[in-house]
Design an enzyme around this catalytic site. Structure first.
Site, short mmCIF file in Angstrom:
data_model
loop_
_atom_site.label_atom_id
_atom_site.label_comp_id
_atom_site.label_asym_id
_atom_site.label_seq_id
_atom_site.Cartn_x
_atom_site.Cartn_y
_atom_site.Cartn_z
N GLY A 257 -72.71 45.28 33.84
CA GLY A 257 -72.94 44.00 33.49
C GLY A 257 -71.71 43.82 32.22
O GLY A 257 -70.92 44.72 32.09
N GLY B 44 -71.15 41.44 28.43
CA GLY B 44 -71.70 40.75 27.31
C GLY B 44 -70.62 40.21 26.35
O GLY B 44 -69.73 40.05 26.53
N PHE C 191 -69.35 41.24 23.50
CA PHE C 191 -68.31 42.10 22.82
C PHE C 191 -67.62 43.05 23.96
O PHE C 191 -66.69 43.90 23.54
CB PHE C 191 -68.89 43.16 21.68
CG PHE C 191 -69.53 42.22 20.73
CD1 PHE C 191 -68.50 41.59 19.90
CD2 PHE C 191 -70.79 42.40 20.26
CE1 PHE C 191 -69.04 40.67 18.71
CE2 PHE C 191 -71.12 41.68 19.10
CZ PHE C 191 -70.48 40.93 18.53
N GLY C 192 -68.00 42.88 25.07
CA GLY C 192 -67.21 43.72 26.19
C GLY C 192 -68.09 43.98 27.30
O GLY C 192 -68.93 43.13 27.76
N ASP D 13 -80.84 38.07 17.64
CA ASP D 13 -80.31 37.54 18.96
C ASP D 13 -81.24 38.09 20.09
O ASP D 13 -80.77 38.68 21.01
CB ASP D 13 -79.24 38.47 19.08
CG ASP D 13 -78.13 37.37 20.30
OD1 ASP D 13 -78.72 36.47 20.87
OD2 ASP D 13 -77.12 38.29 20.92
#
EC number: 2.7.11.30
Length: 669
Positions: A300, A302, A304-305, A423
């Site tokens: 996967g 996201g 930030f990376g 979040d």
């Protein structure tokens, strides 16, 4: 005949040129007599000798403007036509001058009054001195001063000696060579910076210190003469049996114990720890966690990376690889995992972090436990759930969120402050193998300050997280960002949307699951990637909430779940449940559900026993003693038939079990 025509044309041209010059000079004199002198008198100019007045050309690039002495357009009593015609003209009773300089060749013109010695600028000051013969300094420029008539300085063309010419090609090549050298030097410095940093650090650590006994030892070594040669000397060498009390260095010198230089000791200590530099014994260094993980594929990505699956000592782990530009986020999440006592079954387990050099770039790795089911969002895309599974998923998520929100006291090294996730969404909640959840992605989380008097938490830029899951008070900028509990209330709102998503994929009786692709909060009124303004209009202005299935109101469990959800997404933050209350409510409902199931099983078992007593054992009609196969006992057949008949007669038209007591209904699904 032709010769006469040619001579006539030449004479006409010469006469026309002379006539043109005479006309210009006469027009200039008329302008001076009829317009300029009256205008100067009206302006009360008295320092000029009107009988010697004449005009000169002046150069605008050196100040031919209102600051120039005698600038014609600066006289306010002249009309616009005259000002425009004599724009580059000055008047004077002194001299007109022209100056020219080589390389590059530029000529300047101007006026200098008879009584004026200096002017406002350095250039005019030099002109005044030259024209009045008040300077003896050599000048690089050539000057001409004249006073014989109007524009007299324009009549002379100054011929300058040619200066040294430089080829533009060589100049361009020189500049390119210089730029190339600078670029190559910068690249070389960049590539060798680590080596220079190491050498500089080595020098700082091991440079000779004042009072170091190294020099004293070298100066005090006794010298003996070998042979008759003058100047042939070597240090005296101790016998072999006495060399056991000395330490040999890599330089070949020996020092008695106790007087070895400090910097030499440091160097030897470093060399003994070398990992293969060739200056000492080779030692093996332990691999960091990044060197012990073998990545097996990406699972996967996201904010930030990306996230990859890895193998660490036989255990499957998840490796969150941060981008190089997101190093602050990496350090923050690592610091939160390492210092906040986050060991909880419903919080993603942290294993370690490392900085890994891949040869091209430096990657930042954050290693956590790996869950094959993936996030709750991915799990709901592929699966539907029943009521039991729903409670397992949501109750465990509420438990993890309550753990983050609550403060756990202890010693200074072992206490957990109250935290807010900021979040919460289905993509940041992992599904474990036992169908419970673990909250992850703590990069935006916030801790309550340890100082109770300091109630400020974050700056005014508190609008962070996923826009679709932001609470109304964040969207309309009414959140009290200095009060820590406000962030926890926003987490509860986001959690209510996760509860709604999971409930949409719940299947029980007549209640069918919603299509997985449409299980997105507010998807009916927003785009797939909504902006702040769009979410503000839907959530705050129109006060809409995700749609409900009409059958939920009649379901014995789903209606209670919706009551919890509606309370948690209330527009008033203070009216919402806390995460702890959410967990307690779901604990109660889950326990009631288990009690109903146990009671229903017990009642079913009681009916079977009662029927067994009434009917008694019966032999099957087709019983054959000669048959060697195991015989089916009639009481087992009767038990199964009775259970099936009970279920058929107990069903209502909507598929639920009917009973006077709701608690007697068995668990469906």
């Amino acid at each position: 005949m032709r010769i006469r025509h040619v001579v006539f044309c030449l004479l006409a041209l010469v006469y026309g040129a002379e006539t043109s010059d005479d006309d210009l000079d006469e027009r200039t004199n008329i302008f001076i007599r009829d317009k300029l002198i009256p205008a100067l008198k009206l302006a009360e100019v008295t320092k000029v000798n009107f009988t010697r007045l004449h005009l000169c050309h002046c150069s605008r690039e050196v100040g031919c403007n209102a600051r120039t002495t005698g600038w014609v357009p600066g006289i306010e009593f002249l009309n616009e036509t005259d000002r425009s015609f004599y724009e580059n003209t000055c008047y004077t009773d002194g001299s007109c001058y022209q100056s020219a300089r080589p390389s590059p060749e530029i000529s300047h013109f101007g006026c200098m009054d008879e009584k004026s010695v200096t002017d406002e600028t350095e250039f005019h000051d030099t002109a005044a001195k030259v024209c009045t013969n008040n300077t003896k300094d050599p000048h690089a420029t050539v000057w001409i001063c004249c006073d014989k008539g109007n524009f007299c300085a324009n009549e002379t063309i100054i011929h300058l000696a040619p200066g040294p010419q430089q080829s533009s090609t060589w100049l361009i090549l020189t500049i390119l060579a210089l730029l190339t050298f600078i670029v190559l030097l910068g690249i070389a410095i960049f590539l060798t910076r680590k080596s220079w940093e190491a050498k500089f650090d080595w020098y700082i650590r091991f440079k000779p210190k004042p009072g170091d006994p190294l020099r004293e030892t070298e100066n005090n070594v006794p010298m003996v003469t070998m042979g008759d040669g003058a100047g042939s000397s070597v240090p005296e060498v101790a016998p072999i049996e006495q060399q056991g009390s000395t330490m040999s260095t890599s330089a070949g010198n020996s020092f008695p114990p106790g007087i070895m230089p400090n910097n030499m000791k440091d160097m030897l200590d470093v060399l003994e720890e070398t990992s293969g530099s060739g200056m000492g014994p080779t030692t093996l260094h332990k691999l960091t966690i990044g060197g012990q993980i073998r990545l097996t594929g990406r699972v996967g990505s996201g904010r930030f990376g990306n996230v990859s699956r890895g193998d660490y000592r036989g255990e499957a782990v998840a490796v969150k690889v941060f981008n190089a530009l997101d190093e602050p986020a990496f350090h923050k999440e690592t610091e939160i995992f390492e210092t906040r006592m986050l060991r909880h079954p419903n919080v993603l387990r942290y294993i370690g972090s490392d900085r890994v050099d891949t040869g091209f770039v430096t990657e930042l790795w954050l290693v956590t436990e790996y869950h094959p089911s993936g996030s709750l969002h991915d799990f709901l895309l592929e699966n539907t759930v029943n009521i039991e599974t729903y409670y397992n998923l949501m109750r465990s998520t509420a438990s993890g969120l309550a753990f983050l929100h609550n403060q756990i006291g202890g010693s200074k090294e072992s206490n957990k402050p109250a935290m807010a996730h900021r979040d919460i969404k289905s993509k940041n909640i992992m599904v474990k193998n036992d169908l419970t959840c673990a909250i992850g992605d703590l990069g935006l989380s916030l801790s309550k300050p340890e100082d109770a008097a300091s109630d400020i938490i974050a700056n005014e830029n508190y609008k962070c997280g996923t826009v679709r899951y932001l609470a109304p008070e964040i969207l309309n900028s009414t959140m009290q960002f200095t009060v820590f509990e406000s962030y926890q209330c926003a987490d509860v709102y986001s959690f209510s949307l996760v509860m709604w998503e999971t409930l949409c994929r719940c299947e029980d009786g007549d209640v069918l699951p919603r299509e997985a692709a449409t299980v997105i909060p507010y998807i009916e009124w927003t785009d797939r990637d909504p902006q702040d303004a769009q979410m503000f209009d839907v959530v705050c202005t129109r006060r809409l909430r995700p749609t409900e299935n009409p059958l939920w109101k009649d379901h014995p469990e789903m209606k209670h779940i919706m009551e919890i959800i509606k309370t948690c997404w209330n527009g008033n933050p203070s009216a919402r449940f806390t995460s702890y209350i959410c967990r307690k409510r779901m604990d109660e409902r889950q326990q009631l559900l288990l009690d109903k199931k146990a009671k229903a099983v017990a009642q079913t078992a009681g009916v079977t026993v009662q029927d067994r007593k009434i009917l008694g054992p019966q032999k099957p009609k087709d019983e054959s003693p000669a048959n060697g196969a195991p015989r089916i006992v009639q009481k087992e057949i009767d038990r199964e038939d009775e259970q099936e008949n009970w279920r058929e007669t107990a069903k209502t038209p909507n598929g639920h079990i009917s009973s006077n007591d709701d608690s007697s209904r068995p668990l469906l699904g």
